[in-house]
Design an enzyme around this catalytic site. Structure first.
Site, PDB file in Angstrom:
ATOM      1  N   ARG A  61      54.527   3.188  21.409  1.00 37.78           N
ATOM      2  CA  ARG A  61      54.856   4.155  22.443  1.00 37.78           C
ATOM      3  C   ARG A  61      55.586   5.310  21.751  1.00 37.78           C
ATOM      4  O   ARG A  61      56.202   5.113  20.696  1.00 37.78           O
ATOM      5  CB  ARG A  61      55.750   3.534  23.515  1.00 37.78           C
ATOM      6  CG  ARG A  61      55.118   2.345  24.248  1.00 37.78           C
ATOM      7  CD  ARG A  61      56.108   1.715  25.229  1.00 37.78           C
ATOM      8  NE  ARG A  61      55.511   0.618  25.977  1.00 37.78           N
ATOM      9  CZ  ARG A  61      55.504  -0.661  25.589  1.00 37.78           C
ATOM     10  NH1 ARG A  61      56.096  -0.992  24.432  1.00 37.78           N
ATOM     11  NH2 ARG A  61      54.942  -1.600  26.326  1.00 37.78           N
TER      12      ARG A  61
ATOM     13  N   LYS B  55      60.079  -1.952  25.247  1.00 37.62           N
ATOM     14  CA  LYS B  55      60.020  -2.164  26.692  1.00 37.62           C
ATOM     15  C   LYS B  55      60.372  -3.613  27.005  1.00 37.62           C
ATOM     16  O   LYS B  55      59.854  -4.543  26.376  1.00 37.62           O
ATOM     17  CB  LYS B  55      58.612  -1.848  27.210  1.00 37.62           C
ATOM     18  CG  LYS B  55      58.522  -1.754  28.714  1.00 37.62           C
ATOM     19  CD  LYS B  55      57.157  -1.250  29.133  1.00 37.62           C
ATOM     20  CE  LYS B  55      57.060  -1.106  30.646  1.00 37.62           C
ATOM     21  NZ  LYS B  55      55.719  -0.610  31.058  1.00 37.62           N
TER      22      LYS B  55
ATOM     23  N   HIS C  18      50.500   8.608  25.067  1.00 35.70           N
ATOM     24  CA  HIS C  18      50.153   7.207  25.339  1.00 35.70           C
ATOM     25  C   HIS C  18      48.666   6.946  25.155  1.00 35.70           C
ATOM     26  O   HIS C  18      48.254   5.794  24.967  1.00 35.70           O
ATOM     27  CB  HIS C  18      50.598   6.846  26.757  1.00 35.70           C
ATOM     28  CG  HIS C  18      51.082   5.438  26.889  1.00 35.70           C
ATOM     29  ND1 HIS C  18      52.190   4.960  26.220  1.00 35.70           N
ATOM     30  CD2 HIS C  18      50.590   4.381  27.588  1.00 35.70           C
ATOM     31  CE1 HIS C  18      52.377   3.684  26.524  1.00 35.70           C
ATOM     32  NE2 HIS C  18      51.406   3.309  27.344  1.00 35.70           N
TER      33      HIS C  18
ATOM     34  N   TYR D 200      42.029  -3.333  28.680  1.00 33.94           N
ATOM     35  CA  TYR D 200      41.268  -2.608  27.662  1.00 33.94           C
ATOM     36  C   TYR D 200      39.853  -3.160  27.501  1.00 33.94           C
ATOM     37  O   TYR D 200      38.961  -2.462  27.038  1.00 33.94           O
ATOM     38  CB  TYR D 200      42.017  -2.621  26.329  1.00 33.94           C
ATOM     39  CG  TYR D 200      43.353  -1.942  26.420  1.00 33.94           C
ATOM     40  CD1 TYR D 200      43.442  -0.571  26.611  1.00 33.94           C
ATOM     41  CD2 TYR D 200      44.534  -2.671  26.358  1.00 33.94           C
ATOM     42  CE1 TYR D 200      44.668   0.061  26.722  1.00 33.94           C
ATOM     43  CE2 TYR D 200      45.770  -2.044  26.467  1.00 33.94           C
ATOM     44  CZ  TYR D 200      45.827  -0.684  26.658  1.00 33.94           C
ATOM     45  OH  TYR D 200      47.040  -0.063  26.777  1.00 33.94           O
TER      46      TYR D 200
ATOM     47  N   ARG E 225      47.992   5.069  21.994  1.00 38.46           N
ATOM     48  CA  ARG E 225      48.274   3.624  22.074  1.00 38.46           C
ATOM     49  C   ARG E 225      47.117   2.913  22.776  1.00 38.46           C
ATOM     50  O   ARG E 225      46.682   1.839  22.351  1.00 38.46           O
ATOM     51  CB  ARG E 225      49.589   3.414  22.822  1.00 38.46           C
ATOM     52  CG  ARG E 225      49.957   1.945  23.087  1.00 38.46           C
ATOM     53  CD  ARG E 225      51.351   1.890  23.716  1.00 38.46           C
ATOM     54  NE  ARG E 225      51.610   0.677  24.458  1.00 38.46           N
ATOM     55  CZ  ARG E 225      52.117  -0.433  23.938  1.00 38.46           C
ATOM     56  NH1 ARG E 225      52.381  -0.491  22.642  1.00 38.46           N
ATOM     57  NH2 ARG E 225      52.345  -1.493  24.691  1.00 38.46           N
TER      58      ARG E 225
ATOM     59  N   HIS F 103      52.934  -6.877  24.861  1.00 39.97           N
ATOM     60  CA  HIS F 103      52.729  -7.221  26.270  1.00 39.97           C
ATOM     61  C   HIS F 103      53.201  -8.646  26.544  1.00 39.97           C
ATOM     62  O   HIS F 103      52.910  -9.561  25.763  1.00 39.97           O
ATOM     63  CB  HIS F 103      51.252  -7.117  26.644  1.00 39.97           C
ATOM     64  CG  HIS F 103      50.745  -5.712  26.711  1.00 39.97           C
ATOM     65  ND1 HIS F 103      49.403  -5.392  26.646  1.00 39.97           N
ATOM     66  CD2 HIS F 103      51.396  -4.533  26.853  1.00 39.97           C
ATOM     67  CE1 HIS F 103      49.249  -4.082  26.740  1.00 39.97           C
ATOM     68  NE2 HIS F 103      50.449  -3.543  26.861  1.00 39.97           N
TER      69      HIS F 103
END
Length: 322
Positions: free
Chosen positions: A136, A161, A267, A302, A270, A293
């Site tokens: 990020r 995150k 973003h 994705y 990414r 994640h």
């Protein structure tokens, strides 16, 4: 938006006491403020589960927010009641948001190359790391010298995150430019140190390592061009480069590269990192780890970008024999 109430400042103190990131602090205070305003400025101690349910349902039905937005608001209010007010909310039977995330925009490898060629040297390196390491923009700009391992070709992302640390890969092709950038950053640190100034260090660690600002390990790889006051301590220091600088540079590069018809931002690189890895046949669990994640379901979006529910899946039409 004014949020300098004694109550919200008390909540701010509780957030900082637990070591949450500044971004999380701002987000939680925003949603707690919205919650209070929604209920006519009623004090949270006089409200509870019913009011929380009403607010979250309003976000879903009237404001039509995305699922993730509603989850963030819920997390903020759970923190308020459970951690600050010590009140259990119990089961919250609120209306779930139905507005789903859109499929992320991705670039082709050729488009990535075209954009990179239009960027100035430092900004090209930053965008290259977003694409090459799946970072990020905030994670990239917060990198410190100690987070880069050239021997193992790895980058360590700290307090990403969800307040998580993770490691991701470092492209061999980015090494020369990254080494050069670190030399530039350390020269800035040396100049600052001569005036008793150095990189900003998180409050608690700043107390633990009072001379940390002189250690090369703590220097930001991408330092800001200007000095500032530390958010928590008020000490004059040098923070990392602000993300708006890169966003503006990127938009100029996208236009110059002639990449039209796509909404490209930091973003996007990414997203492209994840999509291109899956497209190359990499295991989705590995990609999940690199992206940081929590749930593989987040990474699976994705595969939909590829038109595949699982990497490598082909349409049966393509398998027909003449």
């Amino acid at each position: 938006m004014a949020r300098k109430s004694p109550f919200l400042e008390m909540v701010r103190g509780e957030i900082r006491l637990r070591g949450y990131s500044l971004r999380t602090e701002k987000t939680y205070l925003f949603w707690i403020y919205r919650y209070i305003i929604f209920h006519g400025k009623e004090h949270p101690t006089k409200m509870g589960a019913n009011e929380v349910k009403e607010f979250l349902t309003w976000l879903a039905v009237k404001k039509e927010v995305a699922v993730n937005t509603q989850k963030v608001a819920l997390n903020a209010l759970v923190f308020l009641y459970h951690k600050v007010l010590k009140v259990e909310l119990g089961e919250l039977d609120f209306k779930l948001a139905t507005k789903q995330r859109h499929l992320p925009t991705t670039l082709t490898k050729r488009e990535v190359s075209q954009i990179l060629r239009q960027l100035p040297e430092r900004d090209r390196l930053i965008i290259s790391l977003l694409y090459g390491s799946g970072l990020r923009i905030t994670e990239c700009l917060r990198l410190r010298v100690q987070d880069v391992c050239f021997d193992r070709l790895a980058l360590t992302v700290r307090d990403g995150k969800g307040n998580k640390d993770r490691q991701t890969l470092l492209s061999q092709s980015a090494v020369p430019a990254l080494k050069q950038q670190i030399e530039v950053a350390l020269a800035v640190q040396e100049s600052d140190n001569a005036h008793g100034i150095g990189p900003s260090i998180p409050g608690a660690l700043g107390k633990k390592y009072p001379s940390g600002y002189r250690m090369p390990a703590w220097m930001f790889v991408f330092p800001s061009s200007a000095l500032c006051q530390h958010t928590f301590t008020g000490v004059t220091c040098r923070h990392h480069l602000h993300e708006t600088v890169i966003r503006k540079s990127l938009q100029r590069a996208v236009k110059a590269a002639g990449v039209t018809g796509k909404k490209v931002n930091c973003h996007t690189f990414r997203h492209s990192f994840a999509t291109h890895l899956l497209q190359s046949g990499y295991d989705i669990r590995s990609v999940q780890e690199l992206l940081g994640h929590n749930d593989v379901k987040t990474t699976q979006i994705y595969t939909h970008v590829l038109g595949q529910h699982y990497a490598g899946t082909r349409s049966p039409l393509d398998t027909l024999v003449d």
